[in-house]
Enzyme design. Structure first.
Site, mmCIF file in Angstrom:
data_model
loop_
_atom_site.group_PDB
_atom_site.id
_atom_site.type_symbol
_atom_site.label_atom_id
_atom_site.label_comp_id
_atom_site.label_asym_id
_atom_site.label_seq_id
_atom_site.Cartn_x
_atom_site.Cartn_y
_atom_site.Cartn_z
ATOM 1 N N CYS A 1 -5.705 -58.425 57.392
ATOM 2 C CA CYS A 1 -6.189 -57.352 58.242
ATOM 3 C C CYS A 1 -7.553 -57.526 58.846
ATOM 4 C CB CYS A 1 -5.809 -56.227 57.532
ATOM 5 S SG CYS A 1 -6.922 -56.043 55.975
ATOM 6 N N GLU B 1 -2.031 -55.450 60.423
ATOM 7 C CA GLU B 1 -2.317 -56.923 59.815
ATOM 8 C C GLU B 1 -1.700 -58.005 60.728
ATOM 9 O OE1 GLU B 1 -1.339 -54.292 56.321
ATOM 10 O OE2 GLU B 1 -0.524 -54.463 58.365
ATOM 11 N N SER C 1 -5.757 -58.030 52.459
ATOM 12 C CA SER C 1 -4.155 -58.171 52.327
ATOM 13 C C SER C 1 -3.821 -59.283 51.356
ATOM 14 C CB SER C 1 -3.581 -58.377 53.562
ATOM 15 O OG SER C 1 -4.085 -57.389 54.705
ATOM 16 N N GLU D 1 -9.829 -52.239 61.032
ATOM 17 C CA GLU D 1 -8.596 -52.514 61.563
ATOM 18 C C GLU D 1 -7.587 -52.851 60.711
ATOM 19 O OE1 GLU D 1 -6.442 -52.618 64.499
ATOM 20 O OE2 GLU D 1 -7.943 -53.506 65.225
ATOM 21 N N HIS E 1 -0.475 -51.923 51.990
ATOM 22 C CA HIS E 1 -2.151 -52.149 52.212
ATOM 23 C C HIS E 1 -2.243 -50.711 53.130
ATOM 24 C CE1 HIS E 1 -2.053 -56.166 51.240
ATOM 25 N NE2 HIS E 1 -1.243 -56.496 51.947
ATOM 26 N N SER F 1 -4.615 -51.993 48.105
ATOM 27 C CA SER F 1 -3.798 -53.255 48.387
ATOM 28 C C SER F 1 -3.079 -53.086 47.208
ATOM 29 C CB SER F 1 -4.583 -54.309 48.833
ATOM 30 O OG SER F 1 -5.175 -54.186 50.002
#
Length: 540
Positions: free
Chosen positions: A116, A43, A102, A40, A413, A393
């Site tokens: 995230c 964020e 993140s 996923e 990210h 990141s």
């Protein structure tokens, strides 16, 4: 008593010296970090302000505000969120935490937390309020069972936002739906407002915010109603606009966020471990070749060669022969014509495995390091990490170029897998400081990833004096004058934002939110053939 020393498992950067942002790396967390299960990308973003600016901290708080809180205390809070600290860049005005999911930024007067995956960000919010009260000394209230903590600082304002999830069914805790998130926030704060911005059956963005001088929620009563989510599907008209006093921050308060999906596969390759390792290897042998040629010119022969690449001391970046050289054409582990047949050169293992070393290579190769270049921001520091087998990141700490009066940030990210490719870019570096229009920054970032589609959110709290007709205000038309001034700002900025090269604007929504101008825009690439966006989450 809290131990505030840097843990022994942290390593200081060679560039750590007085007056410059300095980096510490948590080797214990970083060494075995793997992104195989990451899915996923979009964020969850939380901002908690405890005063209007760092210059207006309450008298009772610590002089350094939230920056007085030791990193170990923040790490304990992040356990509730289900993420770890990889490294920290410390500076006078902001500490930037690069996380396993993140980033977090700690200013004297506010905290920004962006996570995230399946992290449970809102589960850490009561602990943040408690830390602000007990460690940083902000004004607070005592035990209230509703708040889920014994002591809670009274925030000035709170903002929570996110894009629609791609995989909402995999979220945990209070993040299973937008409605659950609003309920969780309502349990803490009184009088919050919730919005859905964009098309319910298209790309959209959720926002929850509180009014200035936020009031903590008293014990719930049966009559209390949950906050209703308002829809923003069209530009607001004069009749619906509310004008408030401009935000009182140290500098121009401006936050730009780009949320990009369907990344161009060739560009996404930059964020895979095997590709970055090959690039780093090519750069290493280029440097080796140059060093040998230079040595032979001066000595005539060279019998040994260093086993580690030379680094620029104040930045830690690998040198290259030519900044414009095509490093992709020299990525074999066989040095070939770069070295003589009897040469032996040990290739550093960290350039194939170490996330921070490879993160630095990626930030240079993809162009991220050029968004706020060191030629203009000599004290800027970029802390980047490349995950295994893919994912990236980075945090950037950007001191103002003309003095230490302000420090800003950016964060990036990337989830490059083709089935869920996503990248985000966020910054609060004011456009007036860069000398460029916001649209130019957007174009530069978009060119790094070449997404099939992306959305932009721009929060801007600006004074309206320059746009206002003061004679009209003197005649008793101040409210109407403020509305016209705001419209002028929107028109001036909006026309340029509509023209991002290679993309067509699909949606444009502008709204005034209690001292902030919010602009939301959604774009699709002209040659994009990927079909309708993957929504994942529709509605609440």
């Amino acid at each position: 008593m809290v131990n505030t020393e840097i843990p022994k498992n942290y390593t200081a950067s060679p560039s750590s010296f007085s007056g410059t942002p300095h980096l510490t790396i948590n080797r214990d967390v970083a060494v075995d970090l793997d992104s195989s299960n990451a899915f996923e990308g979009p964020e969850k973003l939380l901002e908690v302000w405890f005063s209007a600016s760092s210059n207006s901290l309450p008298a009772a708080s610590a002089p350094a505000g939230l920056k007085v809180v030791p990193s170990e205390v923040w790490k304990d809070m992040l356990e509730l969120v289900n993420c770890k600290v990889l490294s920290i860049v410390e500076s006078e005005h902001v500490d930037a935490y690069l996380l396993s999911e993140s980033s977090m930024f700690v200013f004297p007067h506010k905290l920004i937390l962006k996570t995230c995956g399946t992290t449970t960000l809102l589960s850490g919010l009561p602990r943040i309020l408690e830390i602000a009260a007990l460690v940083a000394g902000f004004p607070h209230v005592l035990a209230n069972q509703t708040l889920g903590t014994g002591t809670a600082a009274k925030p000035y304002r709170v903002f929570y936002s996110r894009k629609n999830f791609l995989f909402p069914d995999r979220q945990r805790g209070p993040h299973r739906s937008w409605r659950d998130e609003v309920k969780s926030l309502d349990r803490l704060f009184l009088g919050g407002s919730a919005y859905m911005i964009g098309k319910m059956n298209g790309e959209h963005w959720y926002l929850y915010l509180t009014e200035p001088n936020t009031i903590l929620t008293p014990p719930a009563t049966p009559e209390r109603r949950e906050t209703e989510t308002k829809f923003m599907g069209l530009p607001v008209s004069n009749a619906t606009m509310k004008v408030f006093d401009p935000y009182d921050d140290d500098d121009q308060d401006e936050t730009l966020e780009l949320l990009m999906t369907d990344l161009e596969p060739e560009n996404a390759k930059n964020f895979y471990l095997d590709h970055a390792s090959a690039v780093a290897e090519g750069r290493y042998y280029q440097e080796a070749h140059k060093a040998r040629i230079d040595a032979e010119k001066h000595v005539g022969d060279i019998n040994s060669f260093p086993s580690k690449p030379t680094k620029i001391p104040d930045k830690g970046y690998l040198k290259t022969i030519d900044e414009n050289a095509d490093v992709f054409s020299n990525t074999s582990s066989d040095p070939g014509d770069l070295m003589s047949d009897d040469s032996e050169l040990e290739y550093p293992e960290e350039l194939t495995t170490e996330g921070h070393a490879l993160g630095t290579v990626v930030s240079e190769v993809c162009g991220l390091a050029d968004v706020y270049p060191t030629s203009k921001y000599p004290d800027a520091r970029v802390d980047a990490y490349l995950f295994t087998p893919c994912g990236f990141s980075a945090n950037g700490v950007i001191p103002a170029p003309n003095g230490p009066e302000a420090t800003h940030y950016f964060t990036v990210h990337v989830t490059p897998e083709p089935n869920c490719s996503y990248a985000s870019f966020e910054t609060n570096v004011p456009s007036k400081q860069t000398g460029r229009e916001t649209a130019d920054v957007i174009e530069q970032v978009v060119n790094i990833f070449k997404p099939g589609r992306f959305s932009v959110t721009l929060f801007e709290g600006k004074k309206l004096e320059d746009e206002m007709d003061h004679s009209a205000s003197e005649n008793g038309n101040e409210t109407a004058n403020k509305i016209k001034a705001l419209e002028k700002q929107v028109a001036r900025k909006g026309s340029r934002l509509d023209q991002i090269r290679g993309y067509r604007r699909v949606d444009r929504i502008v709204h005034d939110l209690q001292g902030y101008e919010l602009v939301f825009k959604y774009y699709e690439r002209y040659d994009w053939e990927g079909g309708a966006p993957r929504l994942g989450e529709v509605g609440f």
